[in-house]
Structure formats: structure tokens, C-alpha cells
Scaffold this active site. Structure first.
Site, PDB file in Angstrom:
ATOM      1  N   ARG A  80      -0.429  -5.236   3.129  1.00  0.00           N
ATOM      2  CA  ARG A  80       0.419  -5.062   4.321  1.00  0.00           C
ATOM      3  C   ARG A  80       1.103  -3.701   4.315  1.00  0.00           C
ATOM      4  NH1 ARG A  80       5.474  -3.657   6.116  1.00  0.00           N
ATOM      5  NH2 ARG A  80       6.400  -4.772   4.347  1.00  0.00           N
ATOM      6  N   ASP A  81       2.049  -3.501   3.424  1.00  0.00           N
ATOM      7  CA  ASP A  81       2.826  -2.266   3.407  1.00  0.00           C
ATOM      8  C   ASP A  81       1.946  -1.066   3.066  1.00  0.00           C
ATOM      9  OD1 ASP A  81       5.140  -0.787   3.655  1.00  0.00           O
ATOM     10  OD2 ASP A  81       5.748  -1.065   1.579  1.00  0.00           O
ATOM     11  N   HIS A  87      11.978  -2.537  -4.795  1.00  0.00           N
ATOM     12  CA  HIS A  87      10.833  -2.023  -4.030  1.00  0.00           C
ATOM     13  C   HIS A  87      10.959  -0.497  -4.025  1.00  0.00           C
ATOM     14  CE1 HIS A  87       7.998  -2.443  -0.405  1.00  0.00           C
ATOM     15  NE2 HIS A  87       8.256  -1.154  -0.475  1.00  0.00           N
ATOM     16  N   HIS A 110       9.487   3.521  -4.031  1.00  0.00           N
ATOM     17  CA  HIS A 110       8.461   4.501  -3.687  1.00  0.00           C
ATOM     18  C   HIS A 110       8.536   5.656  -4.675  1.00  0.00           C
ATOM     19  CE1 HIS A 110       7.277   3.239   0.625  1.00  0.00           C
ATOM     20  NE2 HIS A 110       7.808   2.208   0.006  1.00  0.00           N
ATOM     21  N   CYS A 119       5.751   5.203   4.593  1.00  0.00           N
ATOM     22  CA  CYS A 119       6.545   4.683   5.703  1.00  0.00           C
ATOM     23  C   CYS A 119       6.333   5.579   6.912  1.00  0.00           C
ATOM     24  CB  CYS A 119       8.028   4.628   5.350  1.00  0.00           C
ATOM     25  SG  CYS A 119       9.041   4.029   6.717  1.00  0.00           S
ATOM     26  N   ASN A 142       4.049   3.438  -2.227  1.00  0.00           N
ATOM     27  CA  ASN A 142       4.764   2.524  -3.101  1.00  0.00           C
ATOM     28  C   ASN A 142       4.348   2.787  -4.539  1.00  0.00           C
ATOM     29  OD1 ASN A 142       5.986   0.438  -1.136  1.00  0.00           O
ATOM     30  ND2 ASN A 142       3.870   0.567  -0.458  1.00  0.00           N
TER      31      ASN A 142
END
Length: 306
Positions: free
Chosen positions: A20-21, A212, A214, A245, A254
Site C-alpha cells: 500500500r504505502d 513508522h 522513512h 510520500c 520507508n
């Protein structure tokens, strides 16, 4: 900051956000079949929580079109959570129809980022989640909360940890079983990470927090370790370091799942995930996308085979 040195967690849960991300930021189209193949490979490697899609408008996130078909086609393994991002009630209804058993909502710790990302204030975004939470609870669906820009914002700069704690408290009070703290632009450092967690933990217990991170500034693994020292035992990571993002200029991927797993194994922390199998899945998706593998560990394992 916790000045004592508590024992590191014996077990860590990795939430795999690559499907997803990670994939949502790729420019080339990715077929439902390839998404399904990736998700099934991750579960086969021992990943027990996979964020498999997002029920948002394809107008805003084209790569997440077809999430309902993805959920219909994946072979669901017992004990594996397949979750989805659902930013509003319409998205939740679509997710429920697709048989999703866990969803996530997304707020920001930065007013400017909230406006740029979802065109509303932080307070308005939280209010929008209330009907989502109510409907999810009625259907017995667990909800996870994300907070973005917890250690820095591309528009506001540094973010006060107290503001992050306030948003986390609201999400927790709404019924989110876990709150993931996102360093969206990757500017966080270990000291600031520990300070943040210590402040947020006054509002939400550490066992209900996740990290979470990056890797824009190369600090993601250091921030994972700092979080472990603060008692956090859940981390979001993306296979092959996929992601970024679209609303944060310069934000790179990530932290790579393979790199986090290698760190955890070196610390003697259990995850239940097979590193070579995970690295193989990461290399396959990297090859498919025609991009370099963003995992240092993945690249090293591949080089060792040659």
C-alpha cells in the site's frame, strides 16, 4: 526519555506496508495480479500483518485502484492480518464489502500538512473519522491509527511532541487499538525519537504505539533501535524500501523490511519472518518495477549469491 535501560522486546511485530504505502507512489501501472503475488509472497515469508490496499478515490491515488479485486483474489493465510487504509466512511463501506477485517485511518500532527494532504484541519480530520470508527466497531473491525509528520513537516519544520501526543490521545480515545507514529519526511534522529515516544506514552501506553520511519536522512534504522529502547515493539516497514510520500517533497522510501529484520535478528529479537524469503520477494518487486532494490540487506544477499 526513559533514562533506564530496560530489556529490549523479546518479540517484534512488523507491519508490512509495501503493497500500500510503497506501491501507491510508483508511476508505472501495477497489475492486480502482481499485487496479489507480492502480498502472497510476503505472507509466505512469515509476515503476519500486511497492509494490502487502500480504499480511496483512484483520482487521488491511481495505484490503489483495484484494491477490492486484490482482496478478493489473495489466498488468505490463517493468522495473517490483511488490512487496508480507509480515510472516510465510503472507503470503509467498500472495504467491508471486500471482506477487510482491519482498517486504518490517517491523521497528521501538522496543520499545514493536513491541509495539503486531505484539505482539512487536524480537528476536522479527526471529526471525519468518528462515523468510520462507529461503523467499524459495529462490524467488529479493528481500526489502526496513523499520525504523519511526527518528527518534522515539509511546511512547518519541527513539530512539538505535545501536539503529536494530543492527536494520539484523540485516536486512542476514538477506539484505535494501535497508533503508528510516522516520520513522513525522514528527518527524525534517535534522541528526538526517544523524546517523542516518551511524551506520547504519557497519553497512549507504549504497547499500543508503533514506529513508522522513512530513511530520507539515513536515520530510519537508528530510530527503530531508539524506539526499541523506549519499549516500542511494533514497526511499519516496506519490502525493498518501497514508498515515499506524494505530498512531502524529497521524502524517500520507508525503511526496508529486510533491513529492519536483519537488525532485529542481530539483537536476538523474534519476528517469525524468514529473511531470505522476504529478500526474494523484495528483489522480485524491484525487478518488476525496473528500479534498484532499496534494501541494503536485500542487495547484499543478492550479491552473495552471485
Amino acid at each position: 526519555m526513559n533514562t533506564d535501560t530496560p530489556p529490549l522486546p523479546a518479540h517484534v511485530r512488523l507491519v508490512e506496508v509495501g503493497p500500500r504505502d510503497g506501491l501507491q507512489n510508483e508511476k508505472q501501472p501495477i497489475s492486480v495480479e502482481d499485487k496479489v503475488r507480492l502480498i502472497e509472497a510476503l505472507a509466505a515469508a512469515g509476515v503476519r500483518h500486511v497492509e494490502a490496499g487502500s480504499f480511496v478515490s483512484p483520482k487521488w491515488v491511481p495505484q490503489m485502484a483495484g484494491s477490492a479485486e486484490v482482496f478478493a483474489r489473495i489466498e488468505r493465510r490463517p493468522g495473517v492480518v490483511y488490512s487496508a487504509l480507509t480515510p472516510n466512511l465510503k472507503g470503509l463501506e467498500a472495504a467491508l464489502e471486500a471482506g477487510v477485517q482491519e482498517v486504518a485511518v490517517f491523521a497528521a500532527a501538522s496543520e499545514a500538512f493536513s491541509q495539503k494532504n486531505i484539505n482539512c484541519s487536524i480537528t476536522e480530520s479527526l471529526a471525519r473519522f468518528e462515523p468510520v470508527m462507529a461503523a467499524a466497531q459495529q462490524q467488529g473491525v479493528r481500526v489502526r491509527g496513523y499520525i504523519s509528520c511526527v518528527l518534522g513537516c515539509p511546511y512547518e519544520g519541527e513539530i512539538d511532541p505535545a501536539r503529536v501526543a494530543s492527536v494520539a490521545r484523540e485516536l486512542d480515545a476514538m477506539g484505535c487499538y494501535e497508533v503508528s507514529l510516522g516520520d513522513t519526511i525522514g528527518t527524525g534522529t534517535p534522541g528526538k525519537t526517544r523524546t517523542l515516544i516518551d511524551r506520547v506514552a504519557r497519553e497512549v501506553p507504549r504497547e499500543r504505539l508503533a514506529g513508522h520511519y522513512h530513511d530520507t536522512y539515513g536515520q530510519a534504522l537508528a530510530n527503530v533501535y531508539a524506539s526499541l529502547l523506549e519499549g516500542v515493539a511494533v514497526f511499519d516497514a516496506s519490502v525493498a524500501g518501497l514508498g515515499g510520500c506524494p505530498y512531502a517533497k524529497g521524502a524517500t522510501g520507508n525503511v526496508a523490511s529486510e533491513d529492519v529484520l536483519y537488525l532485529l535478528q542481530g539483537l536476538g529479537i523474534e519476528t517469525g519472518i524468514d529473511l531470505p524469503a522476504l529478500a526474494s520477494a523484495g528483489q522480485r518487486i524491484s525487478d518488476l518495477l525496473g528500479r534498484p532494490n532499496g534494501s541494503r540487506v536485500g542487495r547484499a544477499l543478492l550479491a552473495a549469491k552471485q
